[in-house]
Structure formats: structure tokens, C-alpha cells
Design an enzyme around this catalytic site. Sequence first.
Site, PDB file in Angstrom:
ATOM      1  N   HIS A 290       7.519   2.889  15.326  1.00 47.26           N
ATOM      2  CA  HIS A 290       7.380   1.461  15.033  1.00 47.26           C
ATOM      3  C   HIS A 290       7.840   0.619  16.228  1.00 47.26           C
ATOM      4  O   HIS A 290       7.173  -0.345  16.603  1.00 47.26           O
ATOM      5  CB  HIS A 290       8.189   1.089  13.785  1.00 47.26           C
ATOM      6  CG  HIS A 290       7.469   1.366  12.508  1.00 47.26           C
ATOM      7  ND1 HIS A 290       7.147   0.377  11.625  1.00 47.26           N
ATOM      8  CD2 HIS A 290       7.024   2.520  11.963  1.00 47.26           C
ATOM      9  CE1 HIS A 290       6.528   0.906  10.586  1.00 47.26           C
ATOM     10  NE2 HIS A 290       6.446   2.221  10.773  1.00 47.26           N
TER      11      HIS A 290
ATOM     12  N   GLY B 145       0.831  -1.194   0.000  1.00 40.66           N
ATOM     13  CA  GLY B 145       0.000   0.000   0.000  1.00 40.66           C
ATOM     14  C   GLY B 145       0.864   1.242   0.000  1.00 40.66           C
ATOM     15  O   GLY B 145       2.087   1.158   0.059  1.00 40.66           O
TER      16      GLY B 145
ATOM     17  N   ARG C 247       2.042   5.670   4.817  1.00 38.55           N
ATOM     18  CA  ARG C 247       1.150   6.020   5.933  1.00 38.55           C
ATOM     19  C   ARG C 247      -0.244   5.412   5.819  1.00 38.55           C
ATOM     20  O   ARG C 247      -1.205   5.930   6.362  1.00 38.55           O
ATOM     21  CB  ARG C 247       1.023   7.540   6.071  1.00 38.55           C
ATOM     22  CG  ARG C 247       2.309   8.271   6.252  1.00 38.55           C
ATOM     23  CD  ARG C 247       2.848   8.069   7.617  1.00 38.55           C
ATOM     24  NE  ARG C 247       3.932   9.010   7.863  1.00 38.55           N
ATOM     25  CZ  ARG C 247       4.585   9.065   8.986  1.00 38.55           C
ATOM     26  NH1 ARG C 247       4.272   8.266   9.961  1.00 38.55           N
ATOM     27  NH2 ARG C 247       5.545   9.915   9.145  1.00 38.55           N
ATOM     28  N   SER C 248      -0.346   4.288   5.127  1.00 37.34           N
ATOM     29  CA  SER C 248      -1.651   3.671   4.894  1.00 37.34           C
ATOM     30  C   SER C 248      -2.073   2.716   6.006  1.00 37.34           C
ATOM     31  O   SER C 248      -3.231   2.352   6.092  1.00 37.34           O
ATOM     32  CB  SER C 248      -1.631   2.903   3.570  1.00 37.34           C
ATOM     33  OG  SER C 248      -0.687   1.832   3.629  1.00 37.34           O
ATOM     34  N   GLY C 249      -1.125   2.290   6.838  1.00 36.79           N
ATOM     35  CA  GLY C 249      -1.427   1.304   7.870  1.00 36.79           C
ATOM     36  C   GLY C 249      -0.898  -0.081   7.539  1.00 36.79           C
ATOM     37  O   GLY C 249      -1.274  -1.062   8.191  1.00 36.79           O
ATOM     38  N   LYS C 250      -0.032  -0.181   6.539  1.00 37.47           N
ATOM     39  CA  LYS C 250       0.534  -1.478   6.143  1.00 37.47           C
ATOM     40  C   LYS C 250       1.188  -2.188   7.322  1.00 37.47           C
ATOM     41  O   LYS C 250       0.929  -3.363   7.573  1.00 37.47           O
ATOM     42  CB  LYS C 250       1.604  -1.308   5.051  1.00 37.47           C
ATOM     43  CG  LYS C 250       1.174  -0.678   3.784  1.00 37.47           C
ATOM     44  CD  LYS C 250       2.353  -0.515   2.824  1.00 37.47           C
ATOM     45  CE  LYS C 250       3.478   0.340   3.339  1.00 37.47           C
ATOM     46  NZ  LYS C 250       3.171   1.760   3.516  1.00 37.47           N
TER      47      LYS C 250
END
Length: 179
Positions: free
Chosen positions: A52, A9, A12-15
Site C-alpha cells: 500500500h 467490497g 483483494r477486490s481493488g477497493k
Amino acid sequence: MSKVILVTGPARSGKSEWAETLANQSGKKVVYIATALLSSDDKQWQQRIIQHRNRRPQSWITLEVPFELSATLADAKPNDIILVDSLGTWVANFIEQDDTSWLNIAEDFLETVQLVAAPMIFVAEETGWGVVPAYPLGQTFRDRLGSLTRKLGVISQTAYLVTGGHVLNLSVLGTRLPS
């Protein structure tokens, strides 16, 4: 659980969060492979790495592997689950390699993935959805990552696209391209 899972993705998509969710749900011991190189000059990058790190459970084993990804995967234990975050960062670490050297590195990686007994989750960025990079190194990065992600997608049992706050299971909704 699938042996090879690809989570892709845009930025900053949430992958990473989705990949972490899948790893947690596996019930296996999680080995998190971070491919980033720490740079003391880039404060924003340092903040992303810290974010992270803070999100990961302390019970996870974290390995920092900016280059020797294939060798690290080859040592994986079958009862563990491996989460690699991210392929884009790993590709960037080799950006100055000539095309022949890069192709050898990528082929070794793809061969290793197919031999590893442990289930693996790979996070990969989608870079080709925006403006074509104006500089040659950016174009090389986009092309190398796009090609590697496509080849990994072919050998993945499950592929997810994370975008717009949603997770799409491409393995269910899509059709695999012929190899």
C-alpha cells in the site's frame, strides 16, 4: 465531488486502488489515513502495508491513526481530501472494547463525519458474505463492521462496490435503504 464516499467490497477486490484513483482525480491535496497497527510478528501483514505504501504518491500526506480517527477527521482542512483505509482495520483495533464503549466510539465517528467540511473517502471491507465466524470475536467483528458500514453508507453521497475486477456505483444502480 461528493463529501462522503464509501468504497466497499471483499478482500483483494481493488477497493483501495479505486479509492486511491478517486483521491487522485479530485485534484486536491490527499491526506491518507492508515488505520493499521504494525505488528512485527505478522510478516504477511507487513508486506500488505508495504505494498500500500509503495503504491501511494510521495506527495500524499500519510497519517497512521489506529485509534483516534474521529479527532483526526475533525482536524481536516476543507481544501484537502481525506482517504481512510480501512474501516475494517480500525474496527479490529477496538475489538476488545465492550459493546457500550464500541457504540460510543462508532457514534462519535459517524457524528464527526457529518461535521467535517473536507471531502472524505472511506474504504470498508465486506465481511458478511462468507462463512459465519465460528468464534465470538469474529462474530463481533463482522457485526460491528457491517453495522458501521451500513450507517456510513446512509450518510454517504456516493457508494461504490468493488468486486470481480469491476467498480459498481451503488448510488446510481441501487436504492438507499430507509434510515
